[in-house]
Design a protein around this motif. Structure first.
Motif, PDB file in Angstrom:
ATOM      1  N   GLY A  46       0.841  -1.188   0.000  1.00 40.67           N
ATOM      2  CA  GLY A  46       0.000   0.000   0.000  1.00 40.67           C
ATOM      3  C   GLY A  46       0.876   1.238   0.000  1.00 40.67           C
ATOM      4  N   SER A  47       0.478   2.253  -0.753  1.00 35.86           N
ATOM      5  CA  SER A  47       1.196   3.519  -0.790  1.00 35.86           C
ATOM      6  C   SER A  47       0.252   4.625  -0.341  1.00 35.86           C
ATOM      7  CB  SER A  47       1.706   3.809  -2.214  1.00 35.86           C
ATOM      8  OG  SER A  47       2.397   5.032  -2.259  1.00 35.86           O
ATOM      9  N   GLU A  48       0.604   5.262   0.757  1.00 33.78           N
ATOM     10  CA  GLU A  48      -0.210   6.369   1.255  1.00 33.78           C
ATOM     11  C   GLU A  48       0.107   7.609   0.415  1.00 33.78           C
ATOM     12  OE1 GLU A  48      -1.100   7.826   5.677  1.00 33.78           O
ATOM     13  OE2 GLU A  48       0.791   8.613   4.917  1.00 33.78           O
ATOM     14  N   VAL A  92      -1.254  -2.688  -6.390  1.00 34.88           N
ATOM     15  CA  VAL A  92      -0.860  -1.728  -5.372  1.00 34.88           C
ATOM     16  C   VAL A  92      -2.078  -0.902  -4.981  1.00 34.88           C
ATOM     17  CG1 VAL A  92      -0.101  -0.033  -7.078  1.00 34.88           C
ATOM     18  CG2 VAL A  92       0.729   0.135  -4.755  1.00 34.88           C
ATOM     19  N   SER A  93      -2.212  -0.674  -3.669  1.00 38.07           N
ATOM     20  CA  SER A  93      -3.334   0.114  -3.161  1.00 38.07           C
ATOM     21  C   SER A  93      -2.880   1.527  -2.823  1.00 38.07           C
ATOM     22  CB  SER A  93      -3.924  -0.552  -1.914  1.00 38.07           C
ATOM     23  OG  SER A  93      -4.871   0.302  -1.291  1.00 38.07           O
ATOM     24  N   PHE A  94      -3.658   2.511  -3.255  1.00 34.81           N
ATOM     25  CA  PHE A  94      -3.402   3.912  -2.912  1.00 34.81           C
ATOM     26  C   PHE A  94      -4.305   4.373  -1.775  1.00 34.81           C
ATOM     27  CE2 PHE A  94      -1.747   5.436  -7.353  1.00 34.81           C
ATOM     28  CZ  PHE A  94      -0.614   4.663  -7.167  1.00 34.81           C
ATOM     29  N   GLU A 109      -0.489  10.661 -12.721  1.00 40.95           N
ATOM     30  CA  GLU A 109       0.893  10.396 -13.125  1.00 40.95           C
ATOM     31  C   GLU A 109       1.476   9.257 -12.298  1.00 40.95           C
ATOM     32  OE1 GLU A 109       2.350  11.762 -15.807  1.00 40.95           O
ATOM     33  OE2 GLU A 109       0.343  12.613 -16.052  1.00 40.95           O
ATOM     34  N   LYS A 110       1.104   9.202 -11.044  1.00 43.95           N
ATOM     35  CA  LYS A 110       1.581   8.121 -10.179  1.00 43.95           C
ATOM     36  C   LYS A 110       0.959   6.785 -10.590  1.00 43.95           C
ATOM     37  CE  LYS A 110       2.882  10.747  -6.055  1.00 43.95           C
ATOM     38  NZ  LYS A 110       2.566  12.138  -6.305  1.00 43.95           N
ATOM     39  N   VAL A 111      -0.315   6.829 -10.975  1.00 47.49           N
ATOM     40  CA  VAL A 111      -0.968   5.611 -11.468  1.00 47.49           C
ATOM     41  C   VAL A 111      -0.252   5.100 -12.719  1.00 47.49           C
ATOM     42  CG1 VAL A 111      -3.078   4.645 -12.463  1.00 47.49           C
ATOM     43  CG2 VAL A 111      -3.227   6.237 -10.539  1.00 47.49           C
ATOM     44  N   LYS A 112       0.001   6.008 -13.654  1.00 49.37           N
ATOM     45  CA  LYS A 112       0.652   5.622 -14.918  1.00 49.37           C
ATOM     46  C   LYS A 112       2.055   5.073 -14.670  1.00 49.37           C
ATOM     47  CE  LYS A 112      -1.947   8.980 -17.667  1.00 49.37           C
ATOM     48  NZ  LYS A 112      -1.886  10.274 -18.381  1.00 49.37           N
ATOM     49  N   TYR A 113       2.771   5.672 -13.719  1.00 44.38           N
ATOM     50  CA  TYR A 113       4.121   5.175 -13.426  1.00 44.38           C
ATOM     51  C   TYR A 113       4.061   3.743 -12.886  1.00 44.38           C
ATOM     52  CZ  TYR A 113       8.894   4.777 -11.813  1.00 44.38           C
ATOM     53  OH  TYR A 113      10.189   4.343 -11.636  1.00 44.38           O
ATOM     54  N   ALA A 114       3.137   3.510 -11.983  1.00 45.51           N
ATOM     55  CA  ALA A 114       3.013   2.153 -11.428  1.00 45.51           C
ATOM     56  C   ALA A 114       2.694   1.143 -12.525  1.00 45.51           C
ATOM     57  CB  ALA A 114       1.927   2.131 -10.344  1.00 45.51           C
ATOM     58  N   PHE A 124      -5.423   0.188  -7.144  1.00 51.17           N
ATOM     59  CA  PHE A 124      -6.714   0.327  -6.464  1.00 51.17           C
ATOM     60  C   PHE A 124      -6.697   1.545  -5.563  1.00 51.17           C
ATOM     61  CE2 PHE A 124      -8.511  -0.731  -2.176  1.00 51.17           C
ATOM     62  CZ  PHE A 124      -9.836  -0.450  -2.474  1.00 51.17           C
ATOM     63  N   LEU A 125      -7.807   2.261  -5.515  1.00 48.50           N
ATOM     64  CA  LEU A 125      -7.911   3.349  -4.550  1.00 48.50           C
ATOM     65  C   LEU A 125      -9.325   3.467  -4.011  1.00 48.50           C
ATOM     66  CD1 LEU A 125      -9.440   6.065  -5.895  1.00 48.50           C
ATOM     67  CD2 LEU A 125      -7.251   6.288  -7.053  1.00 48.50           C
ATOM     68  N   TYR A 126      -9.391   4.009  -2.803  1.00 46.66           N
ATOM     69  CA  TYR A 126     -10.643   4.259  -2.089  1.00 46.66           C
ATOM     70  C   TYR A 126     -10.802   5.769  -2.009  1.00 46.66           C
ATOM     71  CZ  TYR A 126     -14.179   2.471   1.225  1.00 46.66           C
ATOM     72  OH  TYR A 126     -15.346   2.100   1.833  1.00 46.66           O
ATOM     73  N   THR A 127     -11.969   6.286  -2.319  1.00 44.58           N
ATOM     74  CA  THR A 127     -12.152   7.736  -2.378  1.00 44.58           C
ATOM     75  C   THR A 127     -13.586   8.118  -2.040  1.00 44.58           C
ATOM     76  OG1 THR A 127     -12.049   9.673  -3.833  1.00 44.58           O
ATOM     77  CG2 THR A 127     -12.632   7.575  -4.860  1.00 44.58           C
ATOM     78  N   ASN A 128     -13.784   9.395  -1.674  1.00 46.74           N
ATOM     79  CA  ASN A 128     -15.129   9.911  -1.457  1.00 46.74           C
ATOM     80  C   ASN A 128     -15.716  10.533  -2.724  1.00 46.74           C
ATOM     81  OD1 ASN A 128     -13.984  12.562  -1.629  1.00 46.74           O
ATOM     82  ND2 ASN A 128     -13.536  12.522   0.557  1.00 46.74           N
ATOM     83  N   ALA A 129     -14.931  10.565  -3.795  1.00 47.33           N
ATOM     84  CA  ALA A 129     -15.369  11.019  -5.128  1.00 47.33           C
ATOM     85  C   ALA A 129     -15.542  12.527  -5.258  1.00 47.33           C
ATOM     86  CB  ALA A 129     -16.669  10.321  -5.548  1.00 47.33           C
TER      87      ALA A 129
END
Length: 357
Positions: A46-48, A92-94, A109-114, A124-129
């Motif tokens: 996981g990456s915070e 990887v989880s964000f 950009e971080k998603v694309k790099y991964a 994967f990420l969790y968000t309030n949108a």
């Protein structure tokens, strides 16, 4: 422990049956064997991206966070992603303990790099949108994200503000609808799930027009809602919850100390300042720190002395403070029993075989 209900109970039961069948197939592998593998190789990463949030939910302990709000440095992020890929990668989880990854303007950009790394096959990420409208929806869908979990409320503007701490109901509804439509248009490259923080019983929101429109786009099988919440180590009480909901039960330290928590075995969690922990769900201040990614490699941190010491102290009844009143505790043997197939699949496919080649 929290209690989650699924909107489409029939399809959830089918998923659960498939999971049980898969676990039965690998039942020949004893729990202690799987545990040893997990001790040697971390299973997930996981990456915070950030511990800052754009909301202030009543049922979340974000408002009690002391540590400095931060967005992970891009160079540090690249270092840890590179190491994860070298270690065999996987998904990887964000998703942070608290905060929302969309506060980072460089998120895509971080998603694309991964996803540019050969061994990383999902993000994967969790968000309030709330901040989806910072981007073009088409850019989000084509970024390389593979799963988005959305925490939200359905009811009205004032109740959303009460529970999420911001006046953002109309914005969120619009964002989710536009995201889901674009995802469907691009043939669903992202698995979108809804995690509702709503009032009980279901009759209070099930006929809500915004819910009906969104569920028709996302699919009823991809929606769940909480009826029992976690106490965030005693920081959240019943008065903080959506009406009709309750807190789950908490075990005593004596009961917990019989076996270490599952969170000590499954994941390296890189915090936004580079420190490495293991609990990506409730360790608000990073108390369970097992190393620093600025100084050492993830694999070496996972196999280091600090995490071993945490496990030894646990069995002596010396739990980290954050764990004493945490009701998310689950013994590692229980977690392995219910997730043995996926654990072994990841360990053999991404850790053992890939690192041998």
């Amino acid at each position: 422990m929290e209690k989650i209900e699924f909107f489409n109970k029939e399809k959830y039961s089918y998923r659960l049956l498939k999971k049980k069948v898969k676990n039965f197939v690998v039942s020949i592998f004893p729990i202690f064997f799987v545990k040893k593998i997990m001790e040697y190789n971390y299973t997930d990463m996981g990456s915070e991206i950030s511990n800052a949030c754009n909301a202030n939910c009543s049922f979340c302990a974000y408002r009690y966070q002391i540590r400095k709000k931060n967005v992970i440095n891009f160079n540090l992020y690249k270092k840890t992603i590179d190491e994860y890929s070298e270690d065999g990668g996987g998904k990887v989880s964000f998703t942070p303990v608290v905060g929302d990854p969309l506060v980072d303007k460089n998120l895509l950009e971080k998603v694309k790099y991964a996803r540019s790394k050969k061994n990383i096959d999902g993000v994967f990420l969790y968000t309030n949108a709330l901040f989806f409208d910072r981007y073009k929806m088409s850019d989000i869908i084509s970024s390389g994200l593979t799963r988005i979990a959305i925490s939200t409320f359905f009811g009205d503007r004032e109740l959303y503000k009460k529970y999420y701490g911001v006046d953002g109901y109309d914005r969120v509804v619009k964002n989710i609808i536009e995201l889901a439509k674009e995802n469907n248009l691009q043939k669903k490259p992202i698995y979108i799930t809804l995690h509702l923080r709503v009032e009980a019983p279901e009759s209070r929101w099930v006929d809500n027009k915004e819910f009906k429109e969104i569920i028709s786009l996302v699919g009823s099988e991809n929606a769940s809602f909480k009826t029992e919440y976690e106490n965030w180590s005693g920081m959240i009480t019943d008065k903080d919850l959506p009406a009709g909901c309750t807190l789950g039960e908490n075990l005593s330290v004596a009961d917990k100390s019989k076996e270490p928590c599952w969170e000590l075995y499954r994941k390296v969690y890189v915090m936004s300042d580079g420190r490495v922990g293991v609990c990506p769900t409730r360790d608000l201040e990073g108390e369970i720190e097992i190393g620093n990614s600025n100084e050492n490699k993830l694999k070496d941190i996972w196999r280091g002395k600090k995490i071993i010491e945490f496990k030894r102290n646990w069995l002596k009844g010396n739990l980290p403070k954050v764990c004493v009143d945490c009701d998310r505790y689950r013994p590692i043997s229980s977690y392995i029993k219910d997730n043995k197939y996926e654990i072994l699949k990841t360990q053999f496919k991404n850790r053992i075989f890939k690192t041998l080649n």
